[in-house]
Design an enzyme around this catalytic site. Structure first.
Site, mmCIF file in Angstrom:
data_model
loop_
_atom_site.group_PDB
_atom_site.id
_atom_site.type_symbol
_atom_site.label_atom_id
_atom_site.label_comp_id
_atom_site.label_asym_id
_atom_site.label_seq_id
_atom_site.Cartn_x
_atom_site.Cartn_y
_atom_site.Cartn_z
ATOM 1 N N TRP A 19 2.505 -6.051 13.491
ATOM 2 C CA TRP A 19 3.728 -5.513 12.913
ATOM 3 C C TRP A 19 4.856 -5.345 13.922
ATOM 4 C CZ3 TRP A 19 3.744 -1.061 15.691
ATOM 5 C CH2 TRP A 19 2.504 -0.463 15.983
ATOM 6 N N ARG B 52 0.858 -1.181 0.000
ATOM 7 C CA ARG B 52 0.000 0.000 0.000
ATOM 8 C C ARG B 52 0.897 1.234 0.000
ATOM 9 N NH1 ARG B 52 -2.583 0.646 6.114
ATOM 10 N NH2 ARG B 52 -0.624 1.132 7.160
ATOM 11 N N GLU C 50 -8.074 5.391 14.529
ATOM 12 C CA GLU C 50 -7.706 3.984 14.589
ATOM 13 C C GLU C 50 -7.045 3.663 15.918
ATOM 14 O OE1 GLU C 50 -5.265 2.414 11.506
ATOM 15 O OE2 GLU C 50 -6.315 3.468 9.898
ATOM 16 N N GLU D 216 -2.685 -8.288 6.981
ATOM 17 C CA GLU D 216 -3.090 -7.911 8.332
ATOM 18 C C GLU D 216 -4.119 -8.871 8.930
ATOM 19 O OE1 GLU D 216 -2.200 -3.194 8.598
ATOM 20 O OE2 GLU D 216 -4.072 -3.726 7.588
ATOM 21 N N LYS D 217 -4.063 -10.134 8.528
ATOM 22 C CA LYS D 217 -5.034 -11.098 9.052
ATOM 23 C C LYS D 217 -4.811 -11.414 10.529
ATOM 24 C CE LYS D 217 -2.399 -14.923 6.989
ATOM 25 N NZ LYS D 217 -1.557 -14.031 6.140
ATOM 26 N N PHE D 218 -3.617 -11.085 11.059
ATOM 27 C CA PHE D 218 -3.374 -11.287 12.479
ATOM 28 C C PHE D 218 -3.462 -9.979 13.274
ATOM 29 C CE2 PHE D 218 -1.035 -14.955 10.590
ATOM 30 C CZ PHE D 218 -1.887 -15.931 11.072
ATOM 31 N N HIS D 219 -3.832 -8.899 12.602
ATOM 32 C CA HIS D 219 -4.155 -7.644 13.293
ATOM 33 C C HIS D 219 -5.596 -7.762 13.789
ATOM 34 C CE1 HIS D 219 -5.095 -3.448 14.021
ATOM 35 N NE2 HIS D 219 -3.867 -3.090 13.738
ATOM 36 N N ASN E 175 -5.151 7.891 3.388
ATOM 37 C CA ASN E 175 -4.959 7.176 4.645
ATOM 38 C C ASN E 175 -3.492 7.237 5.030
ATOM 39 O OD1 ASN E 175 -5.981 5.096 6.734
ATOM 40 N ND2 ASN E 175 -4.193 4.089 5.853
ATOM 41 N N GLU E 176 -3.200 7.772 6.207
ATOM 42 C CA GLU E 176 -1.839 7.778 6.751
ATOM 43 C C GLU E 176 -0.804 8.203 5.702
ATOM 44 O OE1 GLU E 176 -2.128 4.452 10.332
ATOM 45 O OE2 GLU E 176 -1.193 3.888 8.422
#
Length: 660
Positions: free
Chosen positions: A318, A119, A310, A358-361, A157-158
């Protein structure tokens, strides 16, 4: 002349705390959406952010539009009383853009192209990227500007992209021409007489790519300014498009906390709503202080209520080791944000992803689903936020102490050739804020050129480079009766990173009672400078004082034996070292008390934070063992609905919101 009234966060909140987060339903079958809405309503969610990373779905091929799925989502949210913060998807261009238009991709300082697959893979200077970004934004604004679900616009975004490409270099030259007007002025500002760097043609000027040895620090400083400005141009272009279509709908873009790449003071002036993403480490014993610092800074940029765009409901993905939040910590840190001015408490993201980076976020709904602890805690917090909303939203409390911070000073001081790589500006800033936080003094942040007259105490942890206007502002503040406390390496250079005569601006040396600053004596890691009342860290200085200045602490032993470590002249204090945390806390607390700045409550136990917002007193317990807190008088706890007289007990990570 009538002053244009800009929209603000209150136009979106309408008297309630916004609660929700990023919703990425395109990752899930459409059959999941009604279940999401059911869980949202049960949890008190009243706001979702849609479309942040949806460009490839909205524009699957150049110029095509697929809005049907978003139409259905907007209607679904409105039908269920959930407002939409609609994002422009421009932080992650579709793969076809980089494939067809390589000029849209950013280039690193060593000449490597950054490709799609992650991204933020866009060049802020690319005319092609900007054209596509404007087109998708125009179509979103035209289609949804009148939709009743729309409460706010979220641009990109960011923002965090650096670019050293040829197109960025061309824009950099134009930016420099606007800033300096001539090559003579540029050469003077950059000090190009050093190392034979003089420029005779604008075409010779490039972005500061990899060099054989140290780069020109003034060139690097201007490149950082340029990058912030180019990203701001991207934001403004999209903001102006949606503002034209919906002039009464507030616009935001989310900051990252204390991120080096944006001059957030300047950016905040262009936002209707100032928002931030905040992810303290749940294992960090100072995680709550980091949160307080970011919250104080964001509130000060907003000059009132702000938006927590957020946070994580549980672990992130991360860090080297990604720990979950212990039971109750998410609630505590969320209410800490409300105490310090947030009128919106949101998360990334609603439902935890099953695929992708980001599936573990964590999400508000974790992989454990509705029965999981994370969602159950989200439900409890939603109910509590709803209970206090009417008492807290829109309220703003001024404070007696200001911490000065400036991105340009940070950029200038963070150069390769500095005296010590042990001195890291954010760490110094955090150390001073920590001392005030542990002394139970809530602080604002301010730019050194802001009006400071409302503050009893102004602290300057470190501002390496200061403009003449900033210095004059500090002098005027002290002349008008304010108390100023400054740390080392302040006022060393001007805005071009040109060292001031004497190693520190003459006016500041006179203000603090410094006759001569002979030498800087940086300390190695683990090395201390012994003083008569404390130990100093990071830094020390060889200075002589003027006769009318008092040495409040002196170095003891070594090369600096007997020389002043803490100097005071009238209401101006100068610290030539960084005292250890307890000593810095006691010093700043004593100075604040002498200036009439006091904590909200006296006698607070360790790890209990007391913050006043409007007529409400928030008590936040950051420890794991129950504590009793003195609260003289009779109060009503909005969270429990019970009366509190003179004292109350807070359990592990406990919170009380008291109205007297």
């Amino acid at each position: 002349m009538a002053v244009e009234k800009r929209p603000h966060l209150g136009d979106a909140t309408r008297g309630r705390i916004l609660y929700g987060g990023d919703y990425n339903p395109e990752q899930w079958p459409e059959e999941t959406w009604p279940e999401d809405v059911r869980l949202m309503r049960a949890a008190g969610v009243n706001s979702v952010t849609l479309g942040v990373f949806s460009w490839a779905k909205l524009e699957p091929r150049p110029g095509e539009r697929d809005f049907g799925w978003l139409d259905r989502l907007m209607d679904l949210m409105h039908d269920n009383g959930i407002g939409v913060v609609l994002a422009t998807p421009t932080s992650s261009p579709p793969p076809w853009m980089g494939h067809l238009h390589p000029d849209t991709l950013p280039v690193t300082e060593d000449g490597r192209t950054e490709y799609w697959g992650g991204r933020q893979h866009f060049s802020h200077s690319s005319a092609t990227y900007r054209r596509y970004a404007a087109a998708i934004t125009e179509d979103l604004a035209a289609r949804y500007g009148g939709h009743p679900a729309l409460t706010m616009w979220h641009i990109n975004n960011e923002y965090c992209t650096y670019d050293w490409s040829d197109e960025a270099a061309a824009r950099f030259r134009t930016w420099l021409q606007d800033r300096y007007g001539s090559l003579d002025a540029l050469n003077s500002a950059w000090g190009t007489a050093f190392w034979s760097q003089g420029y005779g043609d604008w075409a010779e000027v490039h972005t500061p790519r990899n060099a054989h040895y140290m780069k020109n620090p003034s060139q690097v400083l201007d490149f950082k300014r340029f990058t912030s400005d180019m990203l701001l141009e991207c934001y403004l272009a999209e903001r102006d498009i949606v503002r034209l279509a919906t002039p009464h709908t507030p616009v935001t873009s989310n900051f990252m906390p204390l991120w080096v790449g944006q001059d957030a003071w300047r950016w905040a002036e262009e936002e209707d709503v100032v928002s931030v993403d905040l992810y303290p480490d749940p294992r960090d014993p100072l995680g709550a202080q980091q949160g307080a610092l970011v919250q104080d800074m964001t509130r000060s940029q907003a000059r009132g209520p702000w938006m927590l765009m957020e946070q994580a409901a549980g672990p992130v993905n991360w860090r080297g080791v990604n720990h979950p939040k212990p039971h109750g910590l998410n609630r505590l840190w969320s209410l800490q944000a409300v105490a310090r001015g947030a009128d919106a408490v949101c998360y990334f993201q609603w439902r935890q992803s099953r695929q992708g980076a980001e599936k573990f976020h964590s999400g508000m709904v974790s992989h454990a689903g509705e029965e999981g602890r994370t969602y159950q805690e989200i439900k409890r917090l939603g109910a509590e936020l709803a209970a206090i909303s009417g008492q807290v939203t829109g309220r703003h409390t001024a404070h007696d102490v200001a911490v000065l911070h400036d991105w340009h000073a940070w950029w200038a001081g963070a150069q390769d050739g500095r005296l010590s790589n042990q001195v890291d500006y954010p760490d110094v800033l955090k150390a001073w804020h920590r001392a005030l936080w542990e002394a139970h003094l809530t602080t604002d942040f301010a730019h050194p050129e802001h009006d400071l007259t409302a503050y009893k105490v102004v602290v300057v942890p470190q501002l390496y480079a200061l403009t003449d206007a900033a210095i004059d502002n500090l002098l005027a503040y002290v002349r008008q009766g304010g108390t100023l406390v400054s740390g080392f390496l302040t006022g060393v250079a001007d805005e071009d990173d040109r060292v001031r005569p004497g190693g520190m601006d003459t006016r500041l040396r006179e203000l603090f009672g410094i006759r001569t600053l002979h030498e800087w004596w940086p300390l190695d890691a683990g090395e201390y400078a012994d003083c008569d009342t404390f130990r100093g860290t990071l830094w020390s200085e060889e200075i002589d004082k003027t006769e009318d200045a008092a040495a409040e602490a002196s170095y003891k032993g070594g090369e600096l034996d007997g020389l002043p470590a803490v100097l005071r002249r009238g209401r101006a204090w100068y610290l030539s070292t960084l005292p250890e945390p307890g000593a810095l806390r006691e010093l700043l607390a004593g100075i604040a008390t002498g200036a009439g700045a006091r904590p909200v409550l006296d006698g607070l136990p360790d790890q209990v934070e007391a913050v006043r917002r409007g007529d409400l007193l928030f008590l936040l317990h950051h420890g794991r063992e129950p504590v009793t807190v003195p609260v003289p008088g009779t109060h009503h706890d909005l969270l429990t609905g019970t009366a509190v007289t003179d004292r109350l007990t807070l359990d592990r990570y406990g919170v009380a919101v008291l109205r007297t």
